[in-house]
Design a protein around this motif. Structure first.
Motif, short mmCIF file in Angstrom:
data_model
loop_
_atom_site.label_atom_id
_atom_site.label_comp_id
_atom_site.label_asym_id
_atom_site.label_seq_id
_atom_site.Cartn_x
_atom_site.Cartn_y
_atom_site.Cartn_z
N THR A 171 -6.97 12.01 -2.10
CA THR A 171 -7.47 11.54 -1.42
C THR A 171 -7.11 10.65 -0.48
N ILE A 172 -5.51 9.93 0.09
CA ILE A 172 -4.98 9.40 0.41
C ILE A 172 -5.45 8.59 2.04
N PRO A 173 -6.34 8.87 2.85
CA PRO A 173 -6.62 8.51 3.92
C PRO A 173 -8.09 7.20 3.05
N GLU A 174 -8.27 7.69 1.87
CA GLU A 174 -9.50 7.27 2.03
C GLU A 174 -8.67 6.02 0.36
N THR A 175 -7.62 5.93 1.06
CA THR A 175 -7.34 5.20 -0.32
C THR A 175 -6.99 4.27 -0.11
N HIS A 176 -7.74 2.50 -0.89
CA HIS A 176 -7.66 1.03 -0.60
C HIS A 176 -7.18 0.66 -1.97
N VAL A 177 -6.24 -0.05 -1.98
CA VAL A 177 -5.24 -1.55 -2.47
C VAL A 177 -5.94 -2.71 -2.35
N ARG A 214 4.69 10.35 -18.31
CA ARG A 214 4.93 9.42 -19.46
C ARG A 214 5.06 8.63 -18.87
N PRO A 215 6.74 8.01 -18.08
CA PRO A 215 7.35 6.52 -18.04
C PRO A 215 6.01 6.41 -16.45
N LEU A 216 5.12 6.50 -16.16
CA LEU A 216 4.73 6.12 -15.06
C LEU A 216 2.88 5.01 -15.55
N PHE A 217 3.22 5.04 -16.91
CA PHE A 217 2.09 4.54 -17.38
C PHE A 217 2.65 3.31 -18.76
N HIS A 218 2.30 2.40 -18.74
CA HIS A 218 2.55 1.24 -20.31
C HIS A 218 1.73 2.61 -21.49
N PRO A 219 2.49 2.51 -22.78
CA PRO A 219 1.86 2.96 -23.73
C PRO A 219 0.87 3.02 -24.31
N LYS A 261 1.15 -1.14 0.42
CA LYS A 261 -0.15 -0.12 -0.02
C LYS A 261 1.20 1.54 0.12
N ALA A 262 2.24 1.36 0.96
CA ALA A 262 3.07 2.54 0.61
C ALA A 262 3.22 2.74 -0.44
N TRP A 263 3.53 1.37 -1.02
CA TRP A 263 4.60 2.13 -2.69
C TRP A 263 2.96 2.71 -3.49
N PHE A 264 1.86 2.15 -3.73
CA PHE A 264 0.87 2.78 -4.84
C PHE A 264 1.16 4.24 -4.00
N VAL A 265 0.78 4.13 -2.27
CA VAL A 265 0.40 5.78 -2.16
C VAL A 265 1.41 6.94 -2.94
N ALA A 266 2.99 6.08 -2.46
CA ALA A 266 3.67 7.20 -3.07
C ALA A 266 3.09 7.42 -4.34
N TRP A 267 3.96 5.99 -5.56
CA TRP A 267 3.36 6.31 -6.70
C TRP A 267 1.95 7.73 -7.35
N LEU A 268 0.85 7.53 -6.16
CA LEU A 268 -0.27 8.66 -6.00
C LEU A 268 0.06 9.85 -6.32
N GLU A 269 0.90 9.78 -4.72
CA GLU A 269 1.20 11.38 -4.28
C GLU A 269 2.68 11.89 -5.02
N GLY A 270 3.32 11.00 -6.06
CA GLY A 270 4.45 11.33 -7.51
C GLY A 270 3.37 12.20 -8.15
N PHE A 271 2.01 10.38 -8.85
CA PHE A 271 2.22 11.29 -10.03
C PHE A 271 0.95 12.25 -10.01
N VAL A 301 1.01 15.94 -12.02
CA VAL A 301 -0.53 17.19 -12.61
C VAL A 301 -0.59 17.88 -12.46
N ARG A 302 0.21 19.10 -10.91
CA ARG A 302 -0.10 19.55 -10.00
C ARG A 302 1.22 20.94 -11.15
N ALA A 303 1.86 20.45 -11.38
CA ALA A 303 3.31 21.01 -12.34
C ALA A 303 2.93 21.07 -14.13
N VAL A 304 2.13 19.89 -14.03
CA VAL A 304 1.86 19.60 -15.77
C VAL A 304 3.18 19.61 -16.39
N ASP A 305 3.24 18.47 -15.73
CA ASP A 305 4.47 18.24 -16.59
C ASP A 305 4.37 16.41 -16.42
N TYR A 306 4.19 16.44 -18.28
CA TYR A 306 4.00 15.79 -18.56
C TYR A 306 5.25 14.38 -19.13
#
Length: 93
Positions: free
Chosen positions: A75-81, A34-39, A11-21, A25-30
């Motif tokens: 909303t990290i506290p409501e995240t389920h993995v 991009r490397p976070l997703f399969h093409p 769960k911590a790995w996925f939460v870190a991924w969500l926070e990075g993604f 988005v906030r930085a509008v940094d495509y």
């Protein structure tokens, strides 16, 4: 039988991924997002039902939403993995 919730480390790995993604988005940094997703990702969003690739998602969702979004965060506290018994698939809600 309950839902197959992930262990704390997974769960911590996925939460870190969500926070990075969300930071991308906030930085509008495509380029960094991009490397976070399969093409060949299958995605959905505000502007179309199912998007058949990363490029389609960028062109119809990211371009239309990210520049207009202010302080996007999950909303990290409501995240389920949830993870399959064999660990081969996970769903983040």
């Amino acid at each position: 039988m309950g839902l197959p919730h992930a262990d704390a480390a997974t769960k911590a790995w996925f939460v870190a991924w969500l926070e990075g993604f969300s930071a991308h988005v906030r930085a509008v940094d495509y380029a960094s997002a991009r490397p976070l997703f399969h093409p060949e990702i299958l995605a959905f969003g505000t502007h179309q039902d199912v998007l058949p690739s990363l490029e389609a998602w960028v062109n119809t969702q990211w371009d239309n939403v990210w520049p207009k979004t202010d302080d996007f965060r999950f909303t990290i506290p409501e995240t389920h993995v949830l993870v399959s018994d064999d660990g081969s698939m996970a769903v983040v809600i």
